[in-house]
Each structure stands twice: as structure tokens, then as C-alpha cells.
Design an enzyme around this catalytic site. Structure first.
Site, short mmCIF file in Angstrom:
data_model
loop_
_atom_site.label_atom_id
_atom_site.label_comp_id
_atom_site.label_asym_id
_atom_site.label_seq_id
_atom_site.Cartn_x
_atom_site.Cartn_y
_atom_site.Cartn_z
N GLY A 1 0.81 -1.21 0.00
CA GLY A 1 0.00 0.00 0.00
C GLY A 1 0.84 1.25 0.00
O GLY A 1 1.98 1.26 0.49
N PHE B 1 1.64 9.81 3.27
CA PHE B 1 2.93 10.14 3.87
C PHE B 1 3.93 8.99 3.83
O PHE B 1 4.98 9.08 4.46
CB PHE B 1 2.74 10.60 5.32
CG PHE B 1 1.95 11.86 5.45
CD1 PHE B 1 2.45 13.06 4.95
CD2 PHE B 1 0.70 11.86 6.04
CE1 PHE B 1 1.72 14.23 5.06
CE2 PHE B 1 -0.03 13.03 6.16
CZ PHE B 1 0.48 14.22 5.66
N GLY B 2 3.62 7.92 3.13
CA GLY B 2 4.59 6.84 3.10
C GLY B 2 4.04 5.59 2.45
O GLY B 2 2.97 5.59 1.84
N VAL C 1 3.55 1.11 2.78
CA VAL C 1 3.36 0.02 3.73
C VAL C 1 3.88 -1.27 3.10
O VAL C 1 3.54 -1.60 1.96
CB VAL C 1 1.88 -0.14 4.11
CG1 VAL C 1 1.71 -1.26 5.13
CG2 VAL C 1 1.33 1.16 4.67
N ASP D 1 -9.70 11.15 9.25
CA ASP D 1 -9.53 10.60 7.90
C ASP D 1 -10.14 9.21 7.80
O ASP D 1 -9.54 8.29 7.28
CB ASP D 1 -8.03 10.54 7.53
CG ASP D 1 -7.82 10.40 6.03
OD1 ASP D 1 -8.75 10.72 5.25
OD2 ASP D 1 -6.72 9.99 5.62
#
Length: 793
Positions: free
Chosen positions: A477, A481-482, A484, A607
């Protein structure tokens, strides 16, 4: 299985007295000629798809009418005012249509015994009534004083799901108490749930000696439970959950031996001990005292409640051990004692309770070895998180071995001796130790979040190894911000599959997101939140800053992938059936309710959306990604906004973020409720809020609200669900009840989503109410499914 329209030639049957067309698929309007049949006495059109208006002169043109039943159709317009002249009318059934306007006065209907108008848009009247059902409409304000003039023969009064406020009405005054109820000696069912009724429960409630069911949940009632309630000797169900009631639980309530179905006092502020008199409730099936401030020990007398099937004690301050008398509850299916201060060993007698389907003992202080027999053979139905002193058990529980635990105790004892010795060396040794630690950190050794926050310690090197160097083949994923990655981490002498969220620190706000997520996750624990194992903050092999969070790996990925699957190869796309969607929706609601109301300082997720809901092997939903989470400043005011954290720049995700955030408003729990509402509508419609059909102010909220008002449920449903169930027709499997009950349940769920996603924050319901209403819908669904299967057999 009749379909099509009703022939206008029916008007030629001049001697027709009774017509019953219940439970068909008839469409169109009722022919005008039908209403000229003056001989008619009983008319049944319920459970069809008829529409149009009922003629205004119906009560005059059918002077002999005794029964009019048009329930569960699509009729619109006003209720015919001439019905007030129908002096022979005994039964009037109008529920689940779309009637509007006012209800005509039924003052002249002296024979009227049954009036049912729930699930309409009506916004007022009867004298010989036995049943008055007007729940789930838009009636507002205080209950009118005329309610005191209702028939003394009234048996069922259901007003739940309206917008009533003020006190429960009293002596025809300005409605501050419940004294008028003392006159309703025949009352058997009183439904006032899901309103905004305030004030206290009056002692005169004890005058209702024939009362079988009392439902006052989801209001704003205060004070205690009057002792006079013990006079309700026929009471089988008492539900006063989700109020602001306080004080001790009176022992008198436990002396009502007729209580056999439900005693629900949850989500109030009751304190003190559980009365030992609880043992008198030997026939009670469901006892829910959860989420109060009850203390002391669980009474031994609970073991006398031998008919108990569900016992909910979670979210209190209970102490001591699980009493041995609990082993007498041989038929118990759900036992939840989580989030208390209970201690001692997990009793082995729990292995012998064969009916257990859920055992939740998480977040207590239990210790030593977890049993291996009975219910403890199935890790999916036992919850033991948050008990740091437990060991052994099934491998899936990921608890340390008991030999390791004993070894750790020995090491701990030796460590105390060493610490004592080191302390005696004095101040200079302490300074030297500090300098040594500082020097090691300066050499670039990766550091981690303190052990007080996350027990498991990991380094960049161990995460690099676990993910094969953060290989793209392990990428599962990519977020704001990053990224996975899936990995396998060696820990405690065995391997654990993990998900590693690596933050892209080149992205503005990524570091702040990492800290926000650490702050939010380090102190909260709930079975429907993604479990964070640890955090790593250090440097990579090139000396660059590195930050990552390590989560438990959930094998079924995100909810987004199930709702909107992408076809890959020859494998059919994954999909969720109706009950799976409902269960996941309840899982997410539980998590959000916990964040807003049960974890000390309220937390706003900011969110919530399907891609941030992960599913485990049993398709249980877990809310994750707290990178935008914010803490509200006051526990007491859960509706307050966070002045310390402006929502400017915190937009969440387009379609799920509430409209007020776009106007610069501060974040609030109501903002999360909006996101949940959109999420719930997406679950059952299969449509994203960013669907191209939703443009220029036409949102998923308005789409569903409009379709419900026009009774067009089939146009709402995800096509996958339509294949599973054909509303208004036949059922293609035995999983879901056929219409009209299925349609009623679906509408009730969608109405929750609509109520949550209102554009006006103050009009949104709380997550407390969401949980209660969804659980009620699920119970209705399962009850109906059970009945249908029995009928099929």
C-alpha cells in the site's frame, strides 16, 4: 405472487365486503372505482408496491370501514382527513409509506383500537386506543398535553425515533414528569427510545403494574432509578441505556423476578457495587451493565442467573477475580469483562462452558498461563489483549511462553540487586553511565520509541531484513505520507507477520504525521483498532533519518479492496455479503465510539474512509492510519472543537471530509461522524462519494435521502447485494430475509448514514446512537433470518 395493477373493474363488485391482497407485488394506484364500494368493511393492501394518494373523502365513501391496512407500500400525500368521520374504524395501519402533513383527529373514532403510522414523514391525535405506534417520524418538541387523555386501556405506546425533547410529560402542565402514566393502568409496552427527553424517571412508573417492556434508551434522562420500579412485577424487558443516569443501582430493580429478556443499564454513570440481589434474576437472558463506573468485585450471586446467555460488564472499574460461581452459567454465549481492573488467573472452569461464542477479558491485569481447552482452542473468539502478565495459550495469541515469563521474573529480581549495587556507587557512576549512553547514540545506533510506550524494540536493520530490503514485491500500500510493506519479523523465538509503514520524510508533514500517530496509538486499545506493535525512529544504512510504525498484519487487506475490487487474472473479484457489511460497519462504529467517548481525552480520527479500515481473517474491521488524528481538550464536552489544532490544512479526503472543514472550522467529533455516515452509505450503495454522478452539490447523502423518501431502495443498493437479495421479489438464498422486512432493515441502516452525514454538524447523531441503532438492525436481521429458515424447514 400477483403482480401488475388492480383492475378498475373491481368497482363492479358492489357487494364486496372484505378484500385481502396482502404480500404480493402489485403496482400502480388503487382504482378510483374501488372507493365507491360502500359495503366494504375490511381492506388489506399491505406489503405491495402500490403508490398514489388515498382519496380525501375515503372515510365518507366507505362508511362501514372497520379495517384499513395499507402498510409497507409507497403511498404519498396526506392521510385522508375524512377518516376522522369513520366511526366504525377499529384498525388503521399506515406504516412505512411516505405520508406527509398532519394526522387527522381521530376523536370521533371511539372504536379505534389499533393505530400504526410509524416510518412516515408525518408531523397529531384517539380515545379507545390499545396500540399507538408512531415511532420513526419527525414529531418534535415536547410531548403534547393531550397524551394524558389517551385511553386507559392503552397497551402499547411507541414514540421512539422522533425528535421529542423536554421532560416526559406530567399533569397536563408543561410536561416535566411522568405522573400521567399512572392513569394508564393497562399499558404493557412503553417505547420512548431515541428522542431527546430530559428530566428524571418518576416514581409513578411503579403504577404501571401490567408493564411488560419499558424502553427509554438514547435520551438525556438524569438522576437515579426510582425504587418504585419494583412494583412493575410483570416487567420482562428494561432498557434505559445511553442516558445520563447516575447513583447506585437500586437493589429493588434486582427483585423483579419477571425480568427475563433484557436488563440494559449500559452507557450511564452508575457507580458503586453490583447489587448482590442480582442473583434473584434467575430467568434473565441478557444483562448489560457495561460502560458505567461500577466498582468492587463481581458478586458471587451472579452464578444463580442460570438462564444467562449474555453478560456485559466491560468498561467499568471492577476489581478482584472472576468468581467461581460463573461456572454455573452453562448456557452463556457472550461474556465480556474487558476494560476493568480484574486480576488473578484466568479460571480453568471457563474451558467447560460449551456455549461460549465470545470471551472478552482484554485490558485487565490477569496473569499466568492461559488455558488450552474448550473455548481457548479458538483464538478468534477469545480476546486477551492488554494483559501483560499472561503467558502460554495458543500460538495465534502471540503471548510469551510461560517458561520465558518465569525466567523474566528471575531476571527482574537479579536486576533489582544489580540496580541497588550500582546505586551505591554514587553520583559519579551515574554521570559516567549517562555520558556512555550519550556517546553510543552519537555513534548512530538507531533508537526507538521508549519501552513504556511500545514494548517491542526494533531497529532499522531488523525491519530492513523483515521486508527483504523493503522490496517492491512486499509493497502492499501507498498512502499520503509513506508506503506500507509486508514483512516477517523474528521475535521471542518465533516469526511474526507484520505490516511496516515507512514514512517518506521528504514529504512535508510526514514527520508530524508520524508523531501524531505515535501519540494517538500508544495509549489506546480496542479490538476494532489496528494494533500497533512498536515504532522505530532512527537512521538507515546511509545515515538518513528513518521513521516507521510496525502493525499487526491483517490478511484480508483494506475494506476499499473489497468494496471496489480490481479484477486480476482469472480469479473472481472479492465481495462482501449483507451481514458481512453490517458487521464491519458495527466494528467501525465501535472503534469510533471508543475514540470519541471511552478513551479519556476524545480523539478525532480526521480521515475515516474504507481504505483506512483493515480486515482480519474473520473479516472483522479494524480502523487504522491515525496520521491526521487530533486530541480534543475536554473529556466533559465531547462535542467541543479543538482550538489547539486548526483544521486548516487538515482536509482529510475529498468526499469523506465534512463540508465545515473546507470552510476553516476546527476539527470535531461531528466531523468524524460525517465521515462515518458517508462510509456507511458507501458500504451498502457500492458508490464512492466521488462518483461522477455526484456533482454540483448532489452528494451521496442527498442521493440516498431522496431515494429513501421515494421508496426506491432497489436503486440504492450495490448490485452485488441486489444479486443476493431481490427486494420486492424472491430471495436467492437463505442468508437474507426477503422483503418487506429486509427492505425495512436496509432503510433503517441507510437512514443512520443519512443522519450522520447531514451538512449541519449539530444535526448529526452521536456514535453512541449509531452503535445502538446498528446493533438493533443486526438483531432484527438475524431474528428474521432464523424465522425464515424455520419456515423453509
Amino acid at each position: 405472487m400477483l403482480y401488475g395493477s388492480i383492475s378498475p373493474h373491481i368497482g363492479n363488485l358492489s357487494f364486496l365486503k372484505e378484500l385481502d391482497l396482502t404480500n404480493n407485488s402489485l403496482t400502480g394506484e388503487i382504482p378510483a372505482s374501488f372507493f365507491n364500494l360502500s359495503s366494504l368493511t375490511d381492506v388489506y393492501f399491505s406489503y405491495n408496491q402500490l403508490h398514489g394518494n388515498l382519496p380525501r373523502n375515503l372515510g365518507i365513501s366507505l362508511p362501514n370501514l372497520r379495517t384499513l391496512d395499507v402498510a409497507y407500500n409507497r403511498f404519498t400525500g396526506t392521510v385522508p382527513p375524512s377518516l376522522s368521520n369513520a366511526s366504525s374504524l377499529v384498525v388503521l395501519q399506515l406504516p412505512s409509506n411516505n405520508f406527509t402533513g398532519t394526522m387527522p383527529s381521530m376523536e370521533s373514532s371511539r372504536n379505534l383500537m389499533w393505530l400504526s403510522i410509524f416510518n412516515n414523514s408525518l408531523g397529531s391525535g384517539a380515545s379507545s386506543l390499545q396500540w399507538l405506534l408512531i415511532h420513526y417520524n419527525n414529531f418534535g418538541g415536547s410531548l403534547p398535553k393531550q397524551v394524558a387523555n389517551l385511553s386507559t386501556g392503552l397497551e402499547v405506546l411507541s414514540l421512539k425515533g422522533n425528535r421529542l425533547s423536554g421532560g416526559i410529560p406530567g399533569e397536563i402542565q408543561n410536561l416535566v414528569s411522568l405522573q400521567w402514566l399512572g392513569k394508564l393502568q393497562a399499558l404493557q409496552q412503553l417505547q420512548l427510545s431515541y428522542n431527546s427527553i430530559s428530566g428524571s424517571i418518576p416514581s409513578s412508573i411503579g403504577n404501571l403494574t401490567k408493564l411488560l417492556g419499558l424502553y427509554l434508551s438514547n435520551n438525556h434522562l438524569q438522576g437515579g432509578i426510582p425504587a418504585g420500579i419494583e412494583n412493575c412485577r410483570n416487567l420482562m424487558t428494561l432498557d434505559i441505556s445511553y442516558n445520563n443516569l447516575s447513583g447506585v443501582i437500586p437493589s429493588q430493580i434486582m427483585s423483579i423476578s419477571s425480568l427475563s429478556r433484557l436488563l440494559n443499564l449500559s452507557y450511564n454513570h452508575f457507580a458503586g457495587a453490583i447489587p448482590v440481589e442480582v442473583g434473584s434474576l434467575t430467568n434473565l437472558e441478557d444483562l448489560d451493565l457495561s460502560h458505567n463506573a461500577l466498582s468492587e468485585e463481581i458478586p458471587d450471586s451472579l452464578g444463580s442467573c442460570v438462564a444467562m446467555e449474555e453478560l456485559h460488564l466491560q468498561g467499568n472499574l471492577l476489581q478482584g477475580t472472576i468468581p467461581s460461581s460463573i461456572q454455573s452459567l452453562k448456557g452463556i454465549r457472550i461474556l465480556d469483562v474487558s476494560s476493568n481492573n480484574l486480576s488473578g488467573q484466568i479460571p480453568k472452569f471457563l474451558e467447560d462452558i460449551k456455549e461460549l461464542q465470545l470471551l472478552n477479558m482484554s485490558y485487565n491485569d490477569f496473569e499466568d498461563e492461559v488455558p488450552l481447552g474448550g473455548v481457548f482452542k479458538n483464538a478468534s473468539i477469545i480476546l486477551l489483549d492488554g494483559n501483560r502478565k499472561l503467558c502460554g495459550g495458543l500460538a495465534e495469541l502471540q503471548l510469551p511462553s510461560c517458561s520465558f515469563r518465569q525466567h523474566k521474573k528471575v531476571l527482574s529480581h537479579k536486576l533489582k540487586i544489580v540496580i541497588s549495587t550500582i546505586s551505591s556507587l554514587g553520583f559519579l557512576t551515574c554521570i559516567a553511565s549517562c555520558l556512555l549512553i550519550f556517546w553510543i547514540k552519537k555513534k548512530g545506533k538507531p533508537d526507538t520509541i521508549p519501552a513504556d510506550d511500545f514494548q517491542l524494540q526494533v531497529s532499522y536493520h531488523s525491519l530492513h531484513k523483515a521486508t527483504d530490503g523493503f522490496a517492491t514485491t512486499n509493497l502492499i500500500g501507498v498512502g499520503s505520507f509513506g508506503s506500507v510493506y509486508k514483512g516477517v519479523l523474528d521475535m521471542n523465538e518465533h516469526s511474526t507477520t507484520i505490516a511496516v509503514k515507512v514514512f517518506n520524510l521528504q514529504r512535508r508533514g510526514a514527520s508530524k504525521s508520524f508523531m501524531a500517530e505515535c501519540a494517538a496509538l500508544k495509549n489506546i486499545r480496542h479490538r476494532n483498532l489496528v494494533k500497533v506493535l512498536t515504532a522505530c525512529s532512527g537512521v538507515d544504512h546511509q545515515g538518513n533519518d528513518f521513521k516507521a510504525l510496525v502493525y499487526e498484519f491483517l490478511v484480508n487487506g483494506s475494506l476499499e479492496d473489497w468494496l471496489h475490487p480490481v479484477q486480476s487474472g482469472d480469479e473472481p473479484p472479492r465481495s462482501l455479503n449483507f451481514i458481512q457489511r453490517l458487521n464491519i460497519s458495527i466494528d467501525v462504529a465501535y472503534a469510533m465510539n471508543y475514540l470519541h467517548h471511552q478513551c479519556g481525552t476524545p480523539i478525532v480520527h480526521c480521515d475515516l474512509k474504507p481504505s483506512n479500515v483493515l480486515l482480519d481473517e474473520d473479516l472483522v474491521g479494524h480502523v487504522g492510519d491515525f496520521g491526521l488524528a487530533r486530541f480534543l481538550p475536554s473529556v466533559a464536552d465531547s462535542s467541543s472543537t479543538c482550538e489547539a489544532s486548526s483544521s486548516i490544512g487538515i482536509k482529510g479526503t475529498v468526499g469523506y471530509a465534512p463540508p465545515e472543514y473546507g470552510m476553516g472550522h476546527e476539527v470535531s467529533v461531528q466531523g468524524d461522524v460525517y465521515s462515518y455516515g458517508v462510509h456507511l452509505l458507501e458500504m451498502f450503495t457500492g458508490r464512492k462519494p466521488t462518483d461522477e454522478a455526484f456533482q454540483e452539490g448532489f452528494t451521496i447523502h442527498r442521493f440516498v435521502r431522496t431515494a429513501i423518501s421515494e421508496k426506491l431502495v432497489t436503486e440504492l443498493l450495490d448490485p452485488v447485494l441486489l444479486n443476493e437479495l431481490h427486494i420486492g421479489g424472491t430471495t436467492h438464498n437463505n442468508t437474507i430475509p426477503s422483503s418487506p422486512k429486509a427492505e425495512e432493515i436496509l432503510i433503517s441502516i441507510l437512514e443512520i448514514g443519512v443522519a450522520c452525514s447531514s451538512d449541519i454538524p449539530q444535526e448529526r447523531i452521536s456514535m453512541n446512537e449509531v452503535v445502538t441503532r446498528l446493533v438493533s438492525s443486526r438483531k432484527s436481521f438475524l431474528d428474521q433470518s432464523t424465522r425464515r429458515r424455520r419456515e423453509v424447514r
